[in-house]
Every structure is written in C-alpha cells, then in structure tokens.
Design an enzyme around this catalytic site. Structure first.
Site, PDB file in Angstrom:
ATOM      1  N   SER A   1       0.862  -1.178   0.000  1.00  0.00           N
ATOM      2  CA  SER A   1       0.000   0.000   0.000  1.00  0.00           C
ATOM      3  C   SER A   1       0.904   1.235   0.000  1.00  0.00           C
ATOM      4  CB  SER A   1      -0.860   0.008   1.262  1.00  0.00           C
ATOM      5  OG  SER A   1      -0.023   0.212   2.381  1.00  0.00           O
ATOM      6  N   LYS A   2       0.304   2.401  -0.062  1.00  0.00           N
ATOM      7  CA  LYS A   2       1.083   3.643  -0.069  1.00  0.00           C
ATOM      8  C   LYS A   2       2.012   3.718   1.140  1.00  0.00           C
ATOM      9  CE  LYS A   2      -0.437   6.709  -3.328  1.00  0.00           C
ATOM     10  NZ  LYS A   2      -1.833   6.788  -3.710  1.00  0.00           N
ATOM     11  N   ARG A   3       1.444   3.348   2.283  1.00  0.00           N
ATOM     12  CA  ARG A   3       2.208   3.387   3.530  1.00  0.00           C
ATOM     13  C   ARG A   3       3.459   2.501   3.442  1.00  0.00           C
ATOM     14  NH1 ARG A   3       1.691  -0.187   7.696  1.00  0.00           N
ATOM     15  NH2 ARG A   3      -0.080  -1.125   6.661  1.00  0.00           N
TER      16      ARG A   3
END
Ligand code: GLU
Length: 474
Positions: free
Chosen positions: A242-244
């Site tokens: 994910s972006k994180r």
C-alpha cells in the site's frame, strides 16, 4: 532467426511508474544487458478511457531517472490496432477463430444460467460451429478464439516452473470486439510477436493471461516467447503493498532523496540474490543477473533497508558524481529549491569541499540538504536548541579565546592550520578539545552535529568563520 534476446517493458499508462513496475522494468533491462540483447518499450494505451498522456510522460521520466534505457522508439499499442484487427481476421480465415453475435444482455443471461448450474460463468461457444451464413444481417459481431476444449495448456515459466491450465477452464474469449477494437489479451500477443520479443518478464498477476495468450500463439503457429512471471512486491508485514508500505511512484523516491543506483540495487535484491552480496553496482547487477534465479515467493519491501543501502551507496560514490546527482536532484528535494537558488560558484566549491564530511552523516540526499544547510545560512545564524545549550556563558568565554587564536592564524587557512591553532589553545588553557570544538561547531553551523569542525572552518573560509564566531560572543 538470430538468438539475440529481446525483452520488453509494457506499462499501461494509467498512473505513475510505481515501484513494482520499476522492478519489472529493471529485470527486463538487466536480462537484456546481461545477455547482450535489447529491451523495448511498449506503452499499452489500448484502454483509451484510462490512458493519459501525463501518465506516459511520468513513466518515461521515471525510467529515464533510473537509467533504464530502452532501445528504439516507444511503441504505442493503440496505434497498432489495424494490425491487431488484421491478425484476428486472419485467425477467422484459418478457422481458428469465429464471429459471435450475442448482445450484452444475452451474454449476461448465459453467465447467469451457468452460475445457476454451479458452473463457472463462461461463454458457451454457441457460434463456434455455426455456419457464418446464419449470422444476423447487418451485425458485425465480435471475434472469439477457438480455445482447445481438452487436455491442458502448459506455461513453461522460468520463475514459476511448469504451470498447467486445464483447457476445460478456458472459454472462447474475445480477441476483437464488435466495434473492431482488439482486446488487451490479443494485442499483447500480436505486439510481442511483431516486435520480435523473445523473453516476456512481467508480474505474476499476468500468469493466467499467459495461458490464454499461449492459445493465440498456437492458433497463429507462432513461437511462444520464454515466460518469466515475477512475484509481486508486498509490504514489510507481508500484506499487499500500500502507499504506507512504499507503493509510490518512482518520482516519490527521487523526492525522498534516494539515488537511482541504490534504488535499483534494492529492487534487484527484492526476490533475487547473488550469494551474500548486498551492495551492488549497476555493473555487478548486469554481470550477475539471471532471470532464472528470481525467487517464486513474494518479496517484501522494507524502507529501513532501502535507506541503509542508500547511505552505503552515497558514501561509496565518487564525490564529483555524488555532487552532480545532488545538484540535479535539488529541485525535487525537500528544502532543495531554496538551496539551488543560492548555489553560485563559491557555494558549489564549498559544497564539493564539504561533501566527504557531509555524506558520512547522511543516508539520503534530503539529509544531505539538511547537513549542507550551514553552508548556505545567513549571518547571524539561527541556532537550534541543542546548539544553544552548547553556547552557555562558560562556553562563550572559551569561544572568545578560540576566536582570538584563530584570528592570529597567519598564512594558509586550512583544516590543518586551524586544528593546530585550536589544539595549542586548548592545551594552553587546560581545556579538553571537545570543550572548544563543541561551542565552535555550534557557532559555525548553528547545530550540535556537523562534519568535523576543522573541515567546517576550512570550507567556510577565514572571514566567514571568524564572523560567525564573533556573532556568538558579542
Ligand atoms: N500492461 C500490463 C501492465 O501494466 C503488462 C502486460 C504485459 O507485460 O504483458 O500490467
């Protein structure tokens, strides 16, 4: 036919070049370089609704920044639609494909009926063996491939091994829509064949497509390229990226201050290894990479490892090369544009001179901007909290003495002459060296950490150094 390896990177321009795409490009590039072959670039812009010019530009920019060069002009898949049509019609002539005439509603009803019987929702092949003369007048129809109904289709994958797909699970899928546009599945095969691609290296989310694409290759009597489906990248916790976790466009990595070489080294090591070698130059990677050595298991992305590796590459890099990359990257870095605006010839020379000390304390180019800040600071310097604590009353008295000592330095102003003078001063006054160096550092840089204080004195020069010290004792 020559044996030359031809790979390709085939991104869909629906977004930036993300980190997984960059790794796919890297593996194609490394394999081509390793074998003395070429890597082609194809922009899969057949989906007109989702493809944008901006995304194409971002992908080219990302590849260029990483140094993943492609051979020849990038190919637009959309522009090749007439050729895709031609091959689909050829397959009809060969009796390997046929026109079908269902409306969307009829197809939905067919799927419903299959589901009701507990079967997978597949096309029932009702036009497969019908005479074309029975076609409803005035309708164009979609072209479907005649998929084999018995046996299995085997994908010989260099990463996944031999993957078998029972043919009863493959239906007669559409290769050309009734509006004359090719499906993605078909376009990829025709393009890879026409571009002379010998090795397909892509994400393993395309593995089932490989079976369907094999059906098209076989129907045309074309050689199936060597296939390698590489595992996707997961987050450090094993979950989907994910972006994180770092599922960002490569330009975000540029802004975070990673060197292309370090990022490539990190990406290459995600799912591939060469003995215990962690730190690799581009040349090492090219020399050592083989697609058959890529692991089947999902790779895990770990920012901490990338950062540590970036620091190693920065320290190893020749100072002039690092300087050039740093200056070229400044516009993208946090705090970089302000620095770039003030980078005149004098500042450039100072920066280059300070680089050996600065890079010892930085893991990214952003940290380098931060570390180099003192060179660009205007008098009187802003002093941070930790540095202010080093400038207590007692320290100021020491600083006053150091200022007088340094003022008296005659001849060359170098790290060595400054060091000799300060050591003499410390000894004569019964001060520990640190008790002199720390307030000096605070006065010269406004910080409690910096490159070696004598190097700082040398880089700043006599006049600026003495003025900064004087600012703190008045
Ligand atoms: N365009 C596809 C993608 O972006 C890749 C297709 C392929 O490599 O065959 O995922």
């Amino acid at each position: 036919m020559s044996d030359k390896v031809v790979t390709r990177f085939a991104p869909s321009p629906t977004g930036y070049l993300h980190i997984g795409g960059a790794r796919t490009a890297l593996f194609n590039w490394l394999y081509a370089k390793h074998t003395g072959g070429t890597m082609l670039l194809r922009i899969e812009d057949t989906d007109r609704e989702r493809s944008t010019e901006a995304a194409t530009a971002a992908i080219l920019d990302g590849l260029t920044w990483l140094g993943l060069s492609w051979d020849g002009e990038a190919v637009s898949q959309f522009e090749r639609a007439p050729r895709h049509r031609e091959v689909a019609e050829e397959l009809v002539r060969l009796g390997k494909a046929y026109y079908s005439y269902e409306t969307p509603a009829e197809l939905e009803a067919m799927r419903e009926a299959a589901r009701a019987k507990g079967l997978p929702p597949r096309y029932n092949g009702q036009w497969r063996d019908r005479d074309p003369s029975e076609a409803p007048p005035g309708l164009k129809g979609a072209i479907r491939i005649k998929a084999p109904t018995e046996g299995e289709t085997v994908v010989h994958d260099r990463v996944q091994g031999e993957v078998r797909f029972p043919n009863k699970d493959l239906d007669d899928f559409i290769i050309l829509r009734s509006d004359g546009n090719p499906t993605y599945m078909h376009a990829v095969v025709v393009d890879d064949h026409d571009m002379g691609v010998t090795h397909i290296i892509r994400g393993d989310d395309h593995l089932t497509n490989a079976a369907r694409q094999t059906v098209i290759y076989n129907a045309m009597g074309w050689d199936v390229p060597s296939m390698s489906h590489i595992p996707l990248i997961h987050g450090a916790d094993g979950a989907k990226l994910s972006k994180r976790h770092g599922a960002l466009g490569v330009e975000a990595y540029r802004s975070m201050g990673y060197l292309p070489e370090a990022l490539l080294n990190y990406l290459a090591r995600l799912g591939w290894s060469h003995g215990d070698d962690e730190v690799m130059s581009i040349k090492d990677m090219i020399g050592w990479f083989d697609i058959g050595d890529v692991n089947k298991g999902a790779a895990r992305f770990d920012f901490a490892k990338l950062e540590a590796l970036n620091g190693v590459h920065m320290r190893k890099m020749d100072d002039h090369a690092l300087f050039d990359i740093f200056v070229a990257t400044l516009p993208y870095l946090e705090g970089g544009p302000a620095l770039a605006a003030r980078l005149d010839d004098q500042k450039k020379a100072q920066l280059l001179a300070a680089l050996p000390g600065l890079k010892e304390r930085a893991k990214t180019l952003v940290e380098l901007v931060d570390g180099a800040g003192f060179l660009f600071a205007e008098r009187p310097l802003p002093v941070d909290e930790k540095a202010a604590a080093l400038l207590s009353g007692e320290a100021r008295a020491v600083l006053r003495g150091a200022h007088a000592t340094l003022t008296a330095v005659s001849g060359d102003w170098t790290a060595a002459t400054a060091e000799a003078a300060i050591r003499d001063f410390a000894q004569a006054g019964g001060h520990k060296l640190g008790a002199v160096a720390q307030p000096l550092r605070a006065a010269l840089t406004g910080r409690s950490t910096s490159p070696g204080v004598f190097d700082v004195l040398a880089v700043l020069g006599r006049e600026e150094s003495l003025a900064r010290i004087a600012d703190q004792i008045d």
